[in-house]
Design a protein around this motif. Sequence first.
Motif, PDB file in Angstrom:
ATOM      1  N   ASP A   1      -8.484  -8.465  24.721  1.00 50.02           N
ATOM      2  CA  ASP A   1      -7.580  -8.694  23.591  1.00 50.02           C
ATOM      3  C   ASP A   1      -7.912  -7.770  22.430  1.00 50.02           C
ATOM      4  OD1 ASP A   1      -6.259 -10.630  24.987  1.00 50.02           O
ATOM      5  OD2 ASP A   1      -7.139 -12.324  23.924  1.00 50.02           O
ATOM      6  N   LEU A   2      -9.187  -7.582  22.172  1.00 48.43           N
ATOM      7  CA  LEU A   2      -9.617  -6.697  21.088  1.00 48.43           C
ATOM      8  C   LEU A   2      -9.233  -5.247  21.379  1.00 48.43           C
ATOM      9  CD1 LEU A   2     -13.142  -8.251  20.500  1.00 48.43           C
ATOM     10  CD2 LEU A   2     -11.296  -8.237  18.827  1.00 48.43           C
ATOM     11  N   MET A   3      -9.366  -4.834  22.626  1.00 51.43           N
ATOM     12  CA  MET A   3      -8.985  -3.477  23.004  1.00 51.43           C
ATOM     13  C   MET A   3      -7.499  -3.240  22.796  1.00 51.43           C
ATOM     14  SD  MET A   3     -11.191  -3.266  26.551  1.00 51.43           S
ATOM     15  CE  MET A   3     -10.393  -1.764  27.150  1.00 51.43           C
ATOM     16  N   LEU A   4      -6.690  -4.202  23.213  1.00 46.81           N
ATOM     17  CA  LEU A   4      -5.243  -4.069  23.059  1.00 46.81           C
ATOM     18  C   LEU A   4      -4.857  -3.966  21.594  1.00 46.81           C
ATOM     19  CD1 LEU A   4      -4.089  -6.728  25.676  1.00 46.81           C
ATOM     20  CD2 LEU A   4      -3.629  -4.281  25.804  1.00 46.81           C
ATOM     21  N   ASP A   5      -5.384  -4.867  20.779  1.00 46.59           N
ATOM     22  CA  ASP A   5      -5.002  -4.871  19.368  1.00 46.59           C
ATOM     23  C   ASP A   5      -5.459  -3.591  18.678  1.00 46.59           C
ATOM     24  OD1 ASP A   5      -3.679  -6.625  17.373  1.00 46.59           O
ATOM     25  OD2 ASP A   5      -5.571  -6.342  16.303  1.00 46.59           O
ATOM     26  N   THR A   6      -6.619  -3.087  19.074  1.00 46.72           N
ATOM     27  CA  THR A   6      -7.108  -1.832  18.500  1.00 46.72           C
ATOM     28  C   THR A   6      -6.204  -0.666  18.890  1.00 46.72           C
ATOM     29  OG1 THR A   6      -9.403  -2.623  18.510  1.00 46.72           O
ATOM     30  CG2 THR A   6      -9.072  -0.244  18.405  1.00 46.72           C
ATOM     31  N   ALA A   7      -5.801  -0.613  20.154  1.00 48.59           N
ATOM     32  CA  ALA A   7      -4.894   0.458  20.603  1.00 48.59           C
ATOM     33  C   ALA A   7      -3.566   0.381  19.874  1.00 48.59           C
ATOM     34  CB  ALA A   7      -4.690   0.363  22.118  1.00 48.59           C
ATOM     35  N   TYR A   8      -3.034  -0.826  19.700  1.00 49.08           N
ATOM     36  CA  TYR A   8      -1.772  -0.969  18.984  1.00 49.08           C
ATOM     37  C   TYR A   8      -1.884  -0.427  17.558  1.00 49.08           C
ATOM     38  CZ  TYR A   8      -0.436  -4.234  22.720  1.00 49.08           C
ATOM     39  OH  TYR A   8      -0.147  -4.813  23.926  1.00 49.08           O
ATOM     40  N   GLY A   9      -3.056  -0.523  16.987  1.00 55.33           N
ATOM     41  CA  GLY A   9      -3.258  -0.049  15.622  1.00 55.33           C
ATOM     42  C   GLY A   9      -3.064   1.443  15.470  1.00 55.33           C
ATOM     43  N   GLU A  10      -3.138   2.190  16.577  1.00 52.26           N
ATOM     44  CA  GLU A  10      -2.958   3.634  16.501  1.00 52.26           C
ATOM     45  C   GLU A  10      -1.539   4.020  16.106  1.00 52.26           C
ATOM     46  OE1 GLU A  10      -4.227   5.523  20.088  1.00 52.26           O
ATOM     47  OE2 GLU A  10      -6.149   4.472  20.137  1.00 52.26           O
ATOM     48  N   THR A  11      -0.603   3.091  16.248  1.00 53.68           N
ATOM     49  CA  THR A  11       0.797   3.404  15.920  1.00 53.68           C
ATOM     50  C   THR A  11       1.146   3.046  14.478  1.00 53.68           C
ATOM     51  OG1 THR A  11       1.580   1.233  16.664  1.00 53.68           O
ATOM     52  CG2 THR A  11       1.459   2.983  18.314  1.00 53.68           C
ATOM     53  N   LEU A  12       0.174   2.622  13.691  1.00 53.87           N
ATOM     54  CA  LEU A  12       0.467   2.116  12.352  1.00 53.87           C
ATOM     55  C   LEU A  12       0.223   3.133  11.239  1.00 53.87           C
ATOM     56  CD1 LEU A  12      -1.128  -1.445  12.688  1.00 53.87           C
ATOM     57  CD2 LEU A  12       1.267  -0.787  13.016  1.00 53.87           C
ATOM     58  N   THR A  13      -0.029   4.364  11.608  1.00 56.73           N
ATOM     59  CA  THR A  13      -0.416   5.349  10.596  1.00 56.73           C
ATOM     60  C   THR A  13       0.744   5.778   9.701  1.00 56.73           C
ATOM     61  OG1 THR A  13      -0.084   7.114  12.215  1.00 56.73           O
ATOM     62  CG2 THR A  13      -2.316   6.234  11.992  1.00 56.73           C
ATOM     63  N   SER A  14       1.975   5.608  10.185  1.00 53.94           N
ATOM     64  CA  SER A  14       3.129   6.025   9.371  1.00 53.94           C
ATOM     65  C   SER A  14       4.348   5.232   9.801  1.00 53.94           C
ATOM     66  CB  SER A  14       3.401   7.525   9.525  1.00 53.94           C
ATOM     67  OG  SER A  14       3.728   7.835  10.874  1.00 53.94           O
ATOM     68  N   GLU A  15       5.360   5.211   8.944  1.00 53.67           N
ATOM     69  CA  GLU A  15       6.621   4.561   9.266  1.00 53.67           C
ATOM     70  C   GLU A  15       7.410   5.436  10.247  1.00 53.67           C
ATOM     71  OE1 GLU A  15       8.161   1.491   8.159  1.00 53.67           O
ATOM     72  OE2 GLU A  15       6.014   1.183   7.828  1.00 53.67           O
ATOM     73  N   PRO A  16       8.226   4.825  11.097  1.00 49.24           N
ATOM     74  CA  PRO A  16       9.075   5.630  11.974  1.00 49.24           C
ATOM     75  C   PRO A  16      10.014   6.517  11.160  1.00 49.24           C
ATOM     76  CG  PRO A  16       9.756   3.322  11.975  1.00 49.24           C
ATOM     77  CD  PRO A  16       8.440   3.385  11.270  1.00 49.24           C
ATOM     78  N   THR A  17      10.181   7.734  11.605  1.00 49.59           N
ATOM     79  CA  THR A  17      10.977   8.704  10.849  1.00 49.59           C
ATOM     80  C   THR A  17      12.445   8.620  11.241  1.00 49.59           C
ATOM     81  OG1 THR A  17      10.554  10.411  12.510  1.00 49.59           O
ATOM     82  CG2 THR A  17       9.025  10.272  10.664  1.00 49.59           C
ATOM     83  N   GLY A  18      13.303   9.066  10.328  1.00 47.05           N
ATOM     84  CA  GLY A  18      14.736   9.124  10.606  1.00 47.05           C
ATOM     85  C   GLY A  18      15.539   8.400   9.560  1.00 47.05           C
ATOM     86  N   ASP A  19      16.738   8.890   9.321  1.00 45.77           N
ATOM     87  CA  ASP A  19      17.623   8.296   8.322  1.00 45.77           C
ATOM     88  C   ASP A  19      18.462   7.159   8.883  1.00 45.77           C
ATOM     89  OD1 ASP A  19      16.751  10.120   6.402  1.00 45.77           O
ATOM     90  OD2 ASP A  19      18.237  11.605   7.032  1.00 45.77           O
ATOM     91  N   THR A  20      18.574   7.079  10.205  1.00 51.20           N
ATOM     92  CA  THR A  20      19.401   6.047  10.830  1.00 51.20           C
ATOM     93  C   THR A  20      18.545   5.147  11.712  1.00 51.20           C
ATOM     94  OG1 THR A  20      19.912   7.290  12.840  1.00 51.20           O
ATOM     95  CG2 THR A  20      21.293   7.711  10.893  1.00 51.20           C
ATOM     96  N   TRP A  21      19.082   3.970  12.014  1.00 47.72           N
ATOM     97  CA  TRP A  21      18.363   3.048  12.895  1.00 47.72           C
ATOM     98  C   TRP A  21      18.108   3.700  14.252  1.00 47.72           C
ATOM     99  CZ3 TRP A  21      20.385   1.969  17.595  1.00 47.72           C
ATOM    100  CH2 TRP A  21      21.757   2.159  17.779  1.00 47.72           C
ATOM    101  N   ARG A  22      19.059   4.506  14.716  1.00 46.87           N
ATOM    102  CA  ARG A  22      18.914   5.155  16.022  1.00 46.87           C
ATOM    103  C   ARG A  22      17.748   6.140  16.008  1.00 46.87           C
ATOM    104  NH1 ARG A  22      23.330   6.377  20.257  1.00 46.87           N
ATOM    105  NH2 ARG A  22      22.217   7.799  21.668  1.00 46.87           N
ATOM    106  N   ASP A  23      17.656   6.926  14.947  1.00 45.49           N
ATOM    107  CA  ASP A  23      16.535   7.866  14.823  1.00 45.49           C
ATOM    108  C   ASP A  23      15.208   7.113  14.791  1.00 45.49           C
ATOM    109  OD1 ASP A  23      18.284  10.021  14.701  1.00 45.49           O
ATOM    110  OD2 ASP A  23      18.343  10.040  12.517  1.00 45.49           O
ATOM    111  N   ARG A  24      15.187   6.004  14.055  1.00 49.25           N
ATOM    112  CA  ARG A  24      13.943   5.241  13.921  1.00 49.25           C
ATOM    113  C   ARG A  24      13.529   4.613  15.249  1.00 49.25           C
ATOM    114  NH1 ARG A  24      16.664   3.991   9.049  1.00 49.25           N
ATOM    115  NH2 ARG A  24      17.369   1.952   9.848  1.00 49.25           N
ATOM    116  N   LEU A  25      14.486   4.058  15.974  1.00 51.10           N
ATOM    117  CA  LEU A  25      14.155   3.469  17.273  1.00 51.10           C
ATOM    118  C   LEU A  25      13.681   4.535  18.265  1.00 51.10           C
ATOM    119  CD1 LEU A  25      16.804   0.713  18.156  1.00 51.10           C
ATOM    120  CD2 LEU A  25      14.358   0.437  17.715  1.00 51.10           C
TER     121      LEU A  25
END
Length: 256
Positions: free
Chosen positions: A82-106
């Motif tokens: 569980d700790l490994m998973l949560d730590t790996a997920y944290g790697e995606t938190l460095t910035s907000e998803p980019t894009g001006d539209t919901w489609r770009d962000r997704l």
Amino acid sequence: MTTEYSGTGDPARSLALLWRTREPASRKGRADLSVERIIRAAIDLADAEGLGALSMRRVAERLAVGTMSLYTHVPGKGELLDLMLDTAYGETLTSEPTGDTWRDRLEDLAQQTWALYLRHPWLLQVATSRPPLGPNLIARYERELRAVDGIGLTDLEMDAVLTLVGGFVHGAVRGAVEQAQAAERTGLTEQQWWHAHAPYLEKAMDPHRFPLAARVGAAAGQEYQAAGDPVRAFEFGLARILDGIEVLIRGRRTAG
């Protein structure tokens, strides 16, 4: 792929470790050992050898400590996973998803998740229907929801959209991971494998018996120089999923 299951550890202990509310290790524990060091060693081991190699003993060997020293900090393999998973997920938190539209962000979120799986292929070996409810997972969910907030979906539809995109990425990235692992273990690239097999297939397969397979397979093989192209399949599939979500949103706006 070998499958492990998240959420198999003691709930109270797992959550205390995930949210770091557990009391520090007793003085009997090694001063140079910490939960963070144990997690990092476990992730490095899984990255290098796959989840099947993960055990408390192997992690202890990697840290050059006795196995019992780990238990001072982490109760067992279930909590460690569980700790490994949560730590790996944290790697995606460095910035907000980019894009001006919901489609770009997704699309950006999907690309980030694709890259996360490629960095840590062992994530594909973990069944997460009972996810580790740690701070990084919750923050990741909050971040993903912001990408589709205010675009005309209900709360349940927002959750369903994220589940749909995440499930697609999870399935699609397996092909890329398997290709990379096959090349590493056989010493042949996809192109080398294809060029070795294609001439024999052309001789053996009767185009009159399999006309569509012959025609389409020849076109795909010529284009990919391999049996398939996981990256192109991922991009094509993601675009079609986003098209479908767009139809839903437009329909909601028209009805409104």
